[in-house]
Design an enzyme around this catalytic site. Structure first.
Site, PDB file in Angstrom:
ATOM      1  N   LYS A  22       4.617  52.851 106.086  1.00 20.27           N
ATOM      2  CA  LYS A  22       5.022  52.673 107.183  1.00 20.27           C
ATOM      3  C   LYS A  22       5.557  54.323 108.106  1.00 20.27           C
ATOM      4  CE  LYS A  22       9.309  51.620 106.510  1.00 20.27           C
ATOM      5  NZ  LYS A  22      10.054  52.707 107.213  1.00 20.27           N
ATOM      6  N   ASN A  23       6.033  55.139 107.149  1.00 20.31           N
ATOM      7  CA  ASN A  23       6.500  56.216 107.720  1.00 20.31           C
ATOM      8  C   ASN A  23       5.887  57.728 107.741  1.00 20.31           C
ATOM      9  OD1 ASN A  23       8.944  54.708 106.668  1.00 20.31           O
ATOM     10  ND2 ASN A  23       9.555  56.089 105.018  1.00 20.31           N
ATOM     11  N   ARG A  93      15.196  52.462 114.254  1.00 18.27           N
ATOM     12  CA  ARG A  93      16.021  54.217 114.857  1.00 18.27           C
ATOM     13  C   ARG A  93      14.806  54.888 113.995  1.00 18.27           C
ATOM     14  NH1 ARG A  93      18.212  56.720 112.254  1.00 18.27           N
ATOM     15  NH2 ARG A  93      20.247  57.459 113.077  1.00 18.27           N
ATOM     16  N   CYS A 117      23.565  52.862 110.384  1.00 17.65           N
ATOM     17  CA  CYS A 117      22.516  50.891 109.852  1.00 17.65           C
ATOM     18  C   CYS A 117      23.235  51.488 108.407  1.00 17.65           C
ATOM     19  CB  CYS A 117      20.955  50.985 109.761  1.00 17.65           C
ATOM     20  SG  CYS A 117      20.665  52.669 108.403  1.00 17.65           S
ATOM     21  N   ARG A 122      23.465  58.505 109.395  1.00 15.13           N
ATOM     22  CA  ARG A 122      22.125  58.795 110.417  1.00 15.13           C
ATOM     23  C   ARG A 122      22.357  59.498 111.777  1.00 15.13           C
ATOM     24  NH1 ARG A 122      17.685  53.875 108.488  1.00 15.13           N
ATOM     25  NH2 ARG A 122      16.324  56.465 108.137  1.00 15.13           N
ATOM     26  N   PRO A 123      22.558  60.647 111.781  1.00 11.87           N
ATOM     27  CA  PRO A 123      23.171  61.069 113.040  1.00 11.87           C
ATOM     28  C   PRO A 123      21.687  61.409 113.171  1.00 11.87           C
ATOM     29  CG  PRO A 123      23.723  62.248 111.072  1.00 11.87           C
ATOM     30  CD  PRO A 123      23.585  61.232 110.487  1.00 11.87           C
ATOM     31  N   ILE A 124      21.623  62.216 114.511  1.00 14.25           N
ATOM     32  CA  ILE A 124      20.329  62.971 115.328  1.00 14.25           C
ATOM     33  C   ILE A 124      21.099  63.977 115.519  1.00 14.25           C
ATOM     34  CG2 ILE A 124      18.917  60.439 115.715  1.00 14.25           C
ATOM     35  CD1 ILE A 124      19.912  61.542 118.571  1.00 14.25           C
ATOM     36  N   ASP A 125      21.400  64.531 115.174  1.00 14.45           N
ATOM     37  CA  ASP A 125      22.119  66.389 115.749  1.00 14.45           C
ATOM     38  C   ASP A 125      21.491  67.417 114.903  1.00 14.45           C
ATOM     39  OD1 ASP A 125      22.772  65.752 113.206  1.00 14.45           O
ATOM     40  OD2 ASP A 125      23.487  68.033 112.743  1.00 14.45           O
ATOM     41  N   LEU A 126      19.958  67.651 114.699  1.00 16.85           N
ATOM     42  CA  LEU A 126      19.383  68.504 114.156  1.00 16.85           C
ATOM     43  C   LEU A 126      17.706  68.048 114.548  1.00 16.85           C
ATOM     44  CD1 LEU A 126      19.927  67.894 109.899  1.00 16.85           C
ATOM     45  CD2 LEU A 126      19.904  70.280 111.433  1.00 16.85           C
ATOM     46  N   ASP A 308      14.211  56.240  98.889  1.00 17.58           N
ATOM     47  CA  ASP A 308      13.523  55.618  98.782  1.00 17.58           C
ATOM     48  C   ASP A 308      13.698  54.164  98.148  1.00 17.58           C
ATOM     49  OD1 ASP A 308      14.352  55.821 101.984  1.00 17.58           O
ATOM     50  OD2 ASP A 308      12.133  56.247 102.077  1.00 17.58           O
ATOM     51  N   ILE A 330      20.910  61.573  99.578  1.00 21.25           N
ATOM     52  CA  ILE A 330      20.657  61.802 100.885  1.00 21.25           C
ATOM     53  C   ILE A 330      20.871  61.042 101.798  1.00 21.25           C
ATOM     54  CG2 ILE A 330      18.266  61.751 102.257  1.00 21.25           C
ATOM     55  CD1 ILE A 330      17.109  63.205 100.083  1.00 21.25           C
ATOM     56  N   ARG A 399      10.117  44.641 107.639  1.00 18.89           N
ATOM     57  CA  ARG A 399       9.364  45.552 107.852  1.00 18.89           C
ATOM     58  C   ARG A 399       8.868  46.450 107.090  1.00 18.89           C
ATOM     59  NH1 ARG A 399      15.292  47.493 110.391  1.00 18.89           N
ATOM     60  NH2 ARG A 399      13.690  49.578 111.215  1.00 18.89           N
TER      61      ARG A 399
HETATM   62  N1  EPU Z   1      20.503  63.970 109.242  1.00 21.32           N
HETATM   63  C1  EPU Z   1      21.329  64.306 109.568  1.00 21.32           C
HETATM   64  N2  EPU Z   1      21.147  65.234 111.401  1.00 21.32           N
HETATM   65  C2  EPU Z   1      19.708  64.842 111.530  1.00 21.32           C
HETATM   66  C3  EPU Z   1      18.444  64.443 111.171  1.00 21.32           C
HETATM   67  C4  EPU Z   1      19.348  63.938 109.928  1.00 21.32           C
HETATM   68  O1  EPU Z   1      22.992  65.026 109.387  1.00 21.32           O
HETATM   69  O2  EPU Z   1      19.894  65.342 113.044  1.00 21.32           O
HETATM   70  C5  EPU Z   1      20.540  63.420 106.956  1.00 21.32           C
HETATM   71  C6  EPU Z   1      20.696  62.091 107.765  1.00 21.32           C
HETATM   72  O3  EPU Z   1      21.852  61.527 107.961  1.00 21.32           O
HETATM   73  C7  EPU Z   1      20.409  61.839 105.876  1.00 21.32           C
HETATM   74  C8  EPU Z   1      19.312  63.138 105.653  1.00 21.32           C
HETATM   75  O4  EPU Z   1      19.449  64.455 106.449  1.00 21.32           O
HETATM   76  O5  EPU Z   1      21.373  61.960 104.772  1.00 21.32           O
HETATM   77  C9  EPU Z   1      18.157  63.229 105.411  1.00 21.32           C
HETATM   78  O6  EPU Z   1      17.756  61.968 106.503  1.00 21.32           O
HETATM   79  P1  EPU Z   1      15.959  61.892 107.780  1.00 21.32           P
HETATM   80  O7  EPU Z   1      16.177  62.904 108.753  1.00 21.32           O
HETATM   81  O8  EPU Z   1      14.876  63.116 106.811  1.00 21.32           O
HETATM   82  O9  EPU Z   1      15.551  60.821 107.665  1.00 21.32           O
HETATM   83  P2  EPU Z   1      15.269  59.582 108.650  1.00 21.32           P
HETATM   84  O10 EPU Z   1      13.893  60.839 109.621  1.00 21.32           O
HETATM   85  O11 EPU Z   1      15.786  59.189 109.587  1.00 21.32           O
HETATM   86  C10 EPU Z   1      13.112  58.884 106.861  1.00 21.32           C
HETATM   87  C11 EPU Z   1      12.412  57.791 106.605  1.00 21.32           C
HETATM   88  C12 EPU Z   1      13.672  56.888 106.119  1.00 21.32           C
HETATM   89  C13 EPU Z   1      13.983  57.885 104.405  1.00 21.32           C
HETATM   90  C14 EPU Z   1      14.472  59.321 104.410  1.00 21.32           C
HETATM   91  C15 EPU Z   1      14.726  60.378 103.880  1.00 21.32           C
HETATM   92  C16 EPU Z   1      10.895  57.289 108.837  1.00 21.32           C
HETATM   93  C17 EPU Z   1      10.734  56.324 110.040  1.00 21.32           C
HETATM   94  N3  EPU Z   1      12.270  56.965 108.085  1.00 21.32           N
HETATM   95  O12 EPU Z   1      14.324  58.481 107.859  1.00 21.32           O
HETATM   96  O13 EPU Z   1      13.358  55.999 105.152  1.00 21.32           O
HETATM   97  O14 EPU Z   1      14.638  57.254 103.754  1.00 21.32           O
HETATM   98  O15 EPU Z   1      13.362  59.798 105.541  1.00 21.32           O
HETATM   99  O16 EPU Z   1      13.332  59.683 103.179  1.00 21.32           O
HETATM  100  O17 EPU Z   1      10.102  57.928 108.218  1.00 21.32           O
HETATM  101  C18 EPU Z   1      13.433  54.073 104.525  1.00 21.32           C
HETATM  102  O18 EPU Z   1      11.198  53.840 104.522  1.00 21.32           O
HETATM  103  O19 EPU Z   1      13.589  52.834 104.254  1.00 21.32           O
HETATM  104  C19 EPU Z   1      13.841  54.053 105.027  1.00 21.32           C
HETATM  105  C20 EPU Z   1      14.499  54.439 105.394  1.00 21.32           C
END
Ligand code: EPU
Length: 420
Positions: A22-23, A93, A117, A122-126, A308, A330, A399
């Site tokens: 999925k990811n 998301r 969620c 789960r911010p997107i600042d990066l 996960d 994480i 999902r």
């Molecule tokens: N984070 C920030 N700022 C950002 C982005 C992330 O602080 O801009 C933090 C997050 O809050 C978290 C950490 O960095 O604490 C890692 O988050 P990441 O961005 O890697 O998560 P993601 O890309 O949103 C993907 C998977 C998740 C999986 C995580 C970690 C997808 C669609 N989702 O999420 O999958 O848990 O990487 O490996 O690829 C799942 O499948 O159940 C799932 C939640």
């Protein structure tokens, strides 16, 4: 809403095939927006999130067609919109990963800001920091990230944050930089196999990328990309979930179509527990031996232990005599499964982002699924528990796990889905 009923304990035995990841699927589908071309993607898992991404691509003007039950063609020639609406992003998301491709292709994008969620804020600042470095101007307007740029220029970007690297953040910047002018160096990049799979697809589209699978990825921008065909890698988390199903039920399960290298630390931990593990180049087989031992786990970005699989592993450790310890590094709030496992007789103490698990016996109970992996953990717990477990609100599980009830039933689980 459907529920899943399990009559336990039911030791699993047999082989199960893993579906596409999925990811990987979600960002790779989004990458098809980068070029006005036709694409064929294979090994797509039949999960709700994949269908939601197809809806989003269609809303942006792409044409999609199923070629078989797991292959799809995506034609993004006529994509003429760059707004990802709240109605879709609020459901998933991962919709955020259209931001990078839309910026690369149109130099503008509007994506509803994903809310928190149940697993955390789960911010997107990066993601936004990376795009800004490439030259985007970003503002938040009416709950939307509104990004614009005259052009994107390569840059040096450190993308890790407090919790380490970001998977979809890396995906977004990787996609955006393929068409930026000059060289982009992403430091602190995510090394997950799904990011490598995305990069491999982008290279097939004509992108110039080096360093995939390492924390430093270098992208040399090209003027345009073209159509491509790709087979999605298999889902290491689905594989891990069925393997835990095998050992939590004290049975014997083999997962097929999985590269064991994707699960090195997970396998290491199972061996530390005393599980018998056999691997080939594309399969893993586990057998629960007697006298399993408690262990300590810390979740970390790849190649560390995957967050996960944390909830599923917690369920397993509740069945092993002694004290186990899990530190979630994480998502410090990803513990929604605990309160429900307590209802099944588990003894778990949570302190901040760590849990202490005192193993024993589980008993069946009605429980509530809260997110994808927590739901899977409850289903697995039901396989080990004495009596009937009723997992309510299982739409979360759909999902990310294609036909989990059917796959578990094929392994001998006494499981059924009750349609609402
Ligand atoms: N984070 C920030 N700022 C950002 C982005 C992330 O602080 O801009 C933090 C997050 O809050 C978290 C950490 O960095 O604490 C890692 O988050 P990441 O961005 O890697 O998560 P993601 O890309 O949103 C993907 C998977 C998740 C999986 C995580 C970690 C997808 C669609 N989702 O999420 O999958 O848990 O990487 O490996 O690829 C799942 O499948 O159940 C799932 C939640």
């Amino acid at each position: 809403m459907d529920k899943i009923i399990i009559d336990g304990p039911c030791p699993l035995k047999g082989k199960v095939k893993v579906s596409g990841a999925k990811n990987s699927t979600l960002p790779i589908m989004a990458a098809c927006l980068l070029s006005p071309s036709k694409f064929v993607l294979r090994n797509i898992p039949s999960v709700v999130d994949a269908h939601t991404m197809i809806k989003l691509l269609s809303a942006l003007g792409a044409k999609t067609e199923w070629l078989s039950k797991d292959a799809i063609s995506i034609d993004s020639t006529n994509v003429n919109k760059w707004k990802a609406p709240y109605q879709i992003v609020s459901k998933m998301r991962a919709s955020i990963c259209v931001l990078g491709p839309l910026m690369a292709r149109f130099k503008k994008a509007e994506v509803s800001y994903p809310g928190g969620c149940v697993i955390g804020t789960r911010p997107i600042d990066l993601h936004l920091k990376g795009l800004t470095k490439l030259g985007a101007k970003i503002e938040l307007k009416d709950g939307y990230v509104v990004a614009k740029a005259k052009k994107l220029n390569g840059a040096s970007i450190y993308l890790a944050g407090v919790y380490g690297s970001t998977v979809l953040g890396t995906a977004n910047i990787l996609m955006a930089s393929t068409l930026a002018k000059g060289e982009t160096i992403i430091e602190g990049a995510a090394c997950e196999p799904e990011v490598v799979d995305l990069g491999t697809f982008l290279i097939k589209m004509g992108a110039k990328i080096k360093g995939l699978g390492s924390p430093t990825i270098t992208v040399t921008g090209v003027k345009k990309l073209h159509g491509a065909e790709h087979t999605i890698i298999s889902d290491r988390i689905e594989a891990g979930t069925y393997l835990i199903g095998g050992i939590i039920s004290r049975g014997e399960v083999e997962v097929e179509d999985i590269n064991p290298k994707f699960l090195t630390v997970f396998i290491d931990k199972l061996i530390e527990c005393g599980v018998e593990v056999k691997q080939t180049a594309n399969s893993i087989k586990v057998k629960a031996k007697k006298n399993l031992k408690p262990i300590e786990i810390t979740t970390l970005p790849y190649p560390g232990f995957p967050t996960d699989l944390q909830a599923q592993m917690t369920a397993f450790l509740t069945t092993i005599e002694g004290i186990s310890f899990i530190h979630e590094k994480i998502y410090p709030d990803r513990f929604m499964h605990i309160a429900e496992l307590l209802r099944m007789g588990a003894r778990i103490m949570k302190q901040d982002s760590a849990t202490i698990i005192q193993g024993g016996k589980l008993k069946g109970a009605p429980v509530m699924a809260s997110d994808l992996r927590a739901s899977a953990a409850l289903v697995l717990a039901g396989l080990a528990a004495e009596g009937r477990t009723e997992v309510n609100r299982v739409y979360h599980i759909d999902r990310g796990y294609p036909k989990i009830d059917e796959k578990l039933a094929s392994l001998g689980a006494k499981i059924r889905r009750v349609k609402a």
